[in-house]
Motif scaffolding. Structure first.
Motif, short mmCIF file in Angstrom:
data_model
loop_
_atom_site.label_atom_id
_atom_site.label_comp_id
_atom_site.label_asym_id
_atom_site.label_seq_id
_atom_site.Cartn_x
_atom_site.Cartn_y
_atom_site.Cartn_z
N GLY A 274 43.09 48.32 29.54
CA GLY A 274 42.23 47.41 30.12
C GLY A 274 41.58 47.46 31.17
O GLY A 274 40.88 46.37 31.93
N ASP B 241 33.15 46.64 29.18
CA ASP B 241 33.55 45.59 30.27
C ASP B 241 34.88 44.90 29.89
O ASP B 241 35.44 45.48 28.86
N LYS B 242 35.39 44.28 30.72
CA LYS B 242 36.46 43.39 30.63
C LYS B 242 36.71 42.71 29.37
O LYS B 242 35.59 41.82 28.86
N GLY B 243 37.66 42.60 28.41
CA GLY B 243 37.64 41.91 27.32
C GLY B 243 37.28 42.70 26.21
O GLY B 243 37.21 41.91 25.04
N GLU C 258 41.71 42.56 22.80
CA GLU C 258 41.49 41.76 23.98
C GLU C 258 40.80 40.42 23.73
O GLU C 258 39.54 40.70 23.16
N GLY C 259 41.04 39.33 24.50
CA GLY C 259 40.44 38.24 24.53
C GLY C 259 39.39 38.27 25.44
O GLY C 259 39.48 39.14 26.33
N PRO C 260 38.30 37.42 25.57
CA PRO C 260 37.36 37.44 26.39
C PRO C 260 37.78 37.23 28.13
O PRO C 260 39.11 36.47 27.84
N PRO C 261 37.33 37.47 29.01
CA PRO C 261 37.99 37.45 30.26
C PRO C 261 38.16 35.84 30.61
O PRO C 261 37.34 34.83 30.20
N VAL C 262 39.20 35.53 31.39
CA VAL C 262 39.46 33.84 31.51
C VAL C 262 38.64 33.24 32.59
O VAL C 262 38.29 33.98 33.69
N VAL D 171 38.65 31.34 35.52
CA VAL D 171 39.82 30.60 36.05
C VAL D 171 39.46 29.17 36.72
O VAL D 171 40.43 28.76 37.30
N HIS D 172 38.08 29.01 36.88
CA HIS D 172 37.73 27.80 37.40
C HIS D 172 37.76 26.70 36.53
O HIS D 172 37.17 25.51 36.92
N ARG D 173 37.94 27.19 35.13
CA ARG D 173 37.75 25.94 34.08
C ARG D 173 38.92 24.97 34.49
O ARG D 173 40.19 25.49 34.79
#
Lengths: 867, 171
Positions: free
Chosen positions: B146, B153-155, B160-164, B166-168
């Protein structure tokens, strides 16, 4: 005590505890994540499930969380029960669903609580084949690395950061399986204790960024018990070496002092040891010479008549070796007269007054606190974390009345709400503890002292008090006195930071006017108190001494006195010999410069501000020509020899012998290994130089060995190089070494406290200063301390230096109105910082930050607008 | 008497058997790919170093003959700054290969390592690193891990799912 049956075995448990804590205390293995010995239980992770049975005949039982279940008389539980085992394995499997395949490249690997617990529960095969959730990381500054994918949502980080350490810029975001722990946006974590997240986080979300630059696994580190040198609190640390370089520091549990936590200056300031500016070779007139040559030169110059200037950052042994070399009459303490007088006063108060000195544990358990003249977070940071816990003591009674067990953390916090115990802070400006203070007072040093005297008088009419106190201040004094009087364990915190004897005297008066009060003093440097105990004349007296040579040990005089005075002082001597770690203004003046070992390379004893004598041991194998100063100064071959001589010559420091066992100490005829038994690379690490493996360095100074051979059992607390037990590779292994969870170490907490019990009676001090009056065109320069930047050695660590302040002059906005953005002070231009909390007529300057480092403060000075 | 003659007869017959002895070094014996000989460090399918400097081989080594130091490139990819095996100590037990989580360290069927001087048996990373995947083709640790590195990149790793975000605010 209660009798509890665990897997049909009878045990005695403390009924004030929860089952998890009680089981761990009995050295049982029960996995957990969210519980922390210093922070209590919240029941967030569901990992410590056990089965509880109603009675002997109950065959079914029910699953309960051990951390949320109080110990009750006659309880019957099972850890081994098949259903409980399966439950715990299922919980881990759930936590691991999103955990990335990172262990090989994760800095936590090898000391990871999550790894340990996963192995303990037996979960070893991943069945979940779907997508893993991912996060973007944040840049949290020079200390911490953030890797959010690894998070298991135990909430320990925010509980520590927000609730325990009082920070507010780290929080939990989002919800369900995408809970994110971090800041609103990238940026340096503001709290001074953020570094503890490295140990608080059970996995690799928060890791040490300074270690990352020279990463080594825990099992490959050569570790030694050590003591932090970046302030006078004396926190215990474990210093770790690999390939001849200091790699990191971690907390070393000491139940009486630092417990589980360190401050960030202590944790990350170590990099000065690896600095490019280290002195690695003896130099004569700037030219390299051999060590023997340099030592012979030193002996010759000493024989020709020399004065010695000691240091508050050098060990007792090094100071004593210098004193013995030059003679007691020619030994000077290396601190300015005013500071020496203040230290002497503090020793007098602790040694002869009725109030005992408080250890950090006692500070944490105080229920009413008065801070006089100290910005504790920036002077003695770890003490501030303890004070933050002290304000919770009195409100805890609410929880006790509601019969909420005190370990049930969130229930207690719900009951207590925002209720805070009395903490009163009188300081020259705003402090980082103001948010939990019941009331604050800002004033010039003399006004703070007057408040203190007034409090003492309010407590005991026999104590002298100021006459003409403003009504508001008098009311505050009465309020403070009432709070202290109503407390069971009151505490007065003070110190020499503002350079005022009156403040210290006022603090002593308050403590003495109260029955059962403890005193906690701060001090400037790691061995300030120890140096003061040697009763040597101060640096000012050296200005009158006549000798051919001056020998200066681990002391940058340009940080003690104004540059012109130091130049004048050094010019009096034909030869100047300096022993130090790092290049500085004083070493530049040395005719003969000899490298001295830091805390990581040599042994010595320090006396903390509490009066605790603690020994530190070398983590790095001896490397020519870097030797501890006491050995360089001659006369003694081993540490034990000099300690014996020191104890004989100075009866007041005789307890130095008990700070740690002597070098002859053996555990079942074996030394204590500095290296874990899994240490790797022994036959290869030096093979590029020679394939003939050298004999491990012998250590004649301590019972520790520079190898993995030795007795792996628990040594005395002062000699504990690291905490490890089978199955517990992370720092959480410390549970297995304690007599009682979060209590004393089984083998004894390290250190000898000198002032733990109060002395006899002492008359009140009665020199009350007059009220402060602002002057026109002149300001009283007062030091404002900075956790990063005010201390000499940690300034040289790149990560700490990054956060240090640039020089400035702070003024009250009303005072600053007559100036622009810059002012002229001492012929130089400085940026103006407007601080509303500063009293009028007082100008704050950053303590220890050049060019202010050598100033004796407070002092009156003209501040002029830029022409 | 008879037995002696019989024995001689059998020895005589051996002259017509297939020869087992080979003329080493002109002829080489067959060593299976799994044979535990000289240790190498392999590369992943993209040509990058497979070793991520996790220290597990050094830890597993019973004679402690592996020493390394981890470092990272500017994109966060970890690799060994130096990697040293002292073959004069190595017992070719293969524990390092078993411990390796990335298939980087592998034992090969090469046993011809004789040297006149012991220092010549100290192999550095340059001597160990080969230009291939060795026995385990296809595996790339960084595609599974990871951690973000250059070019991934991340995700973007496997499973792996796409990066979350967090401000959603959506549930």
């Amino acid at each position: 005590m209660a009798t509890v049956h665990v897997d049909n075995q009878r045990y005695e448990m403390d009924d004030k505890q929860n089952l998890l804590q009680a089981c761990l205390q009995l050295k049982m293995d029960l996995p957990y994540f969210c519980w922390h010995p210093a922070m209590g239980s919240v029941g967030a992770c569901r990992q410590c499930a056990v089965k509880q049975f109603k009675d002997e005949s109950d065959q079914h039982g029910k699953i309960v969380m051990a951390c949320m279940t109080p110990v009750t008389e006659g309880a019957r539980i099972s850890i081994q029960d098949a259903e409980a085992v399966e439950f715990r394995a299922a919980v881990i499997e759930g936590l691991m669903i999103n955990h990335p395949h990172d262990c090989p490249v994760c800095d936590e690997g090898g000391e990871c609580h999550l790894q340990d617990m996963t192995v303990m529960t037996g979960h070893n095969y991943r069945r979940y084949a779907f997508e893993k959730r991912t996060f973007r990381n944040q840049n949290l500054g020079p200390f911490l690395n953030h890797e959010m994918n690894r998070c298991i949502q135990c909430y320990r980080c925010v509980r520590f950061y927000r609730e325990y350490a009082g920070g507010n810029d780290l929080n939990a975001f989002a919800l369900r399986n995408i809970v994110f722990f971090g800041r609103d946006k990238d940026g340096v974590l503001e709290n001074e204790f953020a570094g503890n997240l490295v140990e608080v986080c059970p996995t690799g979300v928060f890791t040490d960024k300074t270690l990352k630059q020279h990463y080594t696994r825990k099992w490959d580190l050569q570790m030694a018990p050590s003591v932090c040198v970046h302030c006078a609190v004396g926190c215990n640390i474990t210093a770790a070496e690999r390939y001849g370089m200091l790699r990191r520091l971690v907390n070393r549990y000491n139940g009486e002092v630092n417990g589980y936590f360190l401050c960030d200056r202590g944790r990350f300031g170590y990099e000065f040891v690896n600095s490019q500016r280290r002195i690695r070779k003896p130099l004569r007139h700037g030219q390299p010479v051999g060590l023997e040559d340099a030592r012979a030169g030193l002996r010759k110059l000493a024989a020709g008549g020399a004065i010695g200037i000691g240091s508050p950052r050098a060990s007792l042994e090094s100071n004593f070796a210098l004193r013995s070399l030059v003679g007691a009459d020619y030994f000077f303490a290396g601190i300015p007269g005013r500071e020496a007088a203040l230290l002497k006063l503090m020793l007098e108060i602790l040694g002869n007054g009725p109030a005992p000195a408080a250890s950090l544990r006692e500070i944490e358990h105080s229920d009413a606190v008065l801070v006089l003249g100290e910005d504790v977070t920036n002077v003695a940071p770890r003490m501030a974390l303890s004070l933050r816990q002290a304000v919770r003591q009195q409100p805890m009674e609410i929880a006790e009345r509601l019969r909420i067990p005190l370990w049930m953390d969130h229930a207690v916090r719900e009951a207590v709400q925002d209720e805070k115990g009395p903490l009163f802070i009188a300081a020259a400006s705003a402090t980082r503890l103001d948010d939990v203070a019941a009331a604050t007072f800002r004033g010039a040093p003399d006004d703070i002292a007057r408040l203190g005297f007034a409090v003492a008088q309010a407590l005991d009419p026999a104590a002298p008090g100021p006459e003409d106190l403003p009504g508001q201040t008098r009311e505050l004094a009465a309020r403070i006195a009432a709070a202290l009087k109503g407390a069971k364990r009151p505490l007065i915190v003070s110190g020499p930071s503002l350079g005022s004897a009156a403040i210290i005297q006022a603090a002593a008066n308050v403590a003495w006017a109260l029955a059962g009060a403890h005193l906690a003093f701060t001090a400037a440097e790691a061995n300030s108190m120890g140096l003061a105990m040697m009763e040597a004349p101060a640096l000012d007296a050296a200005q009158a001494a006549t000798a051919e040579t001056a020998i200066i040990v681990e002391n940058d005089l340009y940080r003690r006195l104004p540059a012109a005075e130091v130049d004048q002082l050094l010019a009096r001597f034909g030869h100047v010999v300096v022993l130090d770690h790092l290049e500085n203004a004083t070493t530049a003046k040395a005719e003969l410069l000899i490298p001295a070992a830091t805390f990581a390379e040599g042994e010595g004893t320090l006396m903390s501000s509490e009066g605790r004598l603690q020994r530190f041991f070398a983590a790095l194998s001896p490397t020519e020509p870097v030797e501890p100063s006491w050995r360089l100064l001659g006369g003694w071959n081993t540490l034990d020899e000099i300690i014996r001589a020191l104890a004989e010559a100075m009866p007041q420091l005789a307890a130095v012998r008990e700070a740690a066992p002597a070098a002859s100490f053996r555990m079942e005829a074996a030394k204590i290994p500095r290296q874990p038994h899994r240490y790797s690379g022994r036959t290869s690490m030096l093979a590029n130089i020679s394939v003939h493996e050298p004999k491990p360095p012998q250590d004649a100074d301590s019972p520790l060995s520079f190898s993995m051979e030795g007795n792996p059992k628990q040594p005395p607390g002062a000699l504990q190089p690291f905490f490890w037990t089978p199955g517990w590779n992370s720092y959480q292994a410390v549970n297995k070494f304690q007599e009682e969870i979060a209590g004393r170490l089984e083998a004894g907490d390290p250190g000898v406290p000198m002032f733990a019990s109060g002395g006899g009676g002492h008359a009140f001090f009665n020199a009350i200063p007059a009220a402060f009056e602002a002057r026109a065109g002149e300001w009283l320069l007062a030091p404002l301390f900075h956790i990063y930047g005010s201390e000499e050695l940690s300034r040289e660590a790149p990560a700490v230096a990054e956060l240090g302040p640039q020089p400035y002059v702070a003024l009250n906005p009303e005072d600053a109105a007559q100036f622009g953005d810059e002012v002229e002070l001492m012929g130089q231009r400085f940026r103006v910082s407007r601080i509303a909390e500063l009293p009028r007529g007082v100008a704050g300057i950053p303590a220890g930050v050049p060019p202010f480092a050598g100033l004796e403060l407070p002092a009156w000075s003209k501040i002029q607008p830029i022409q | 008497m008879l037995s002696t003659i019989r024995t001689l007869w059998y020895v005589f017959l051996h002259m017509f058997h297939k020869r087992v002895t080979i003329q080493y070094p002109d002829e080489k014996a067959y060593l299976a790919p799994r044979y535990r000989g000289r240790i190498i460090l392999s590369r992943d399918p993209d040509g990058g170093e497979r070793c991520v400097a996790c220290h597990l081989c050094a830890e597993a080594c019973p004679v402690d003959c592996i020493a390394l130091q981890a470092t990272e490139d500017e994109n966060g990819r970890r690799y060994p700054e130096f990697f040293r095996i002292n073959f004069s100590r190595c017992i070719f037990c293969g524990f390092c290969e078993e411990a390796c989580p990335t298939y980087a360290i592998q034992l090969t069927p090469d046993t011809e390592m004789g040297e006149y001087k012991r220092p010549n048996l100290v192999y550095e990373k340059d001597d160990l690193l080969i230009n291939g995947e060795g026995k385990y083709p296809g595996y790339n640790f960084w595609r599974v891990s990871g951690v973000k590195i250059g070019g991934k990149d991340k995700g973007e790793a496997e499973n792996e799912g796409p990066p979350v975000d967090v401000h959603r605010l959506l549930p």
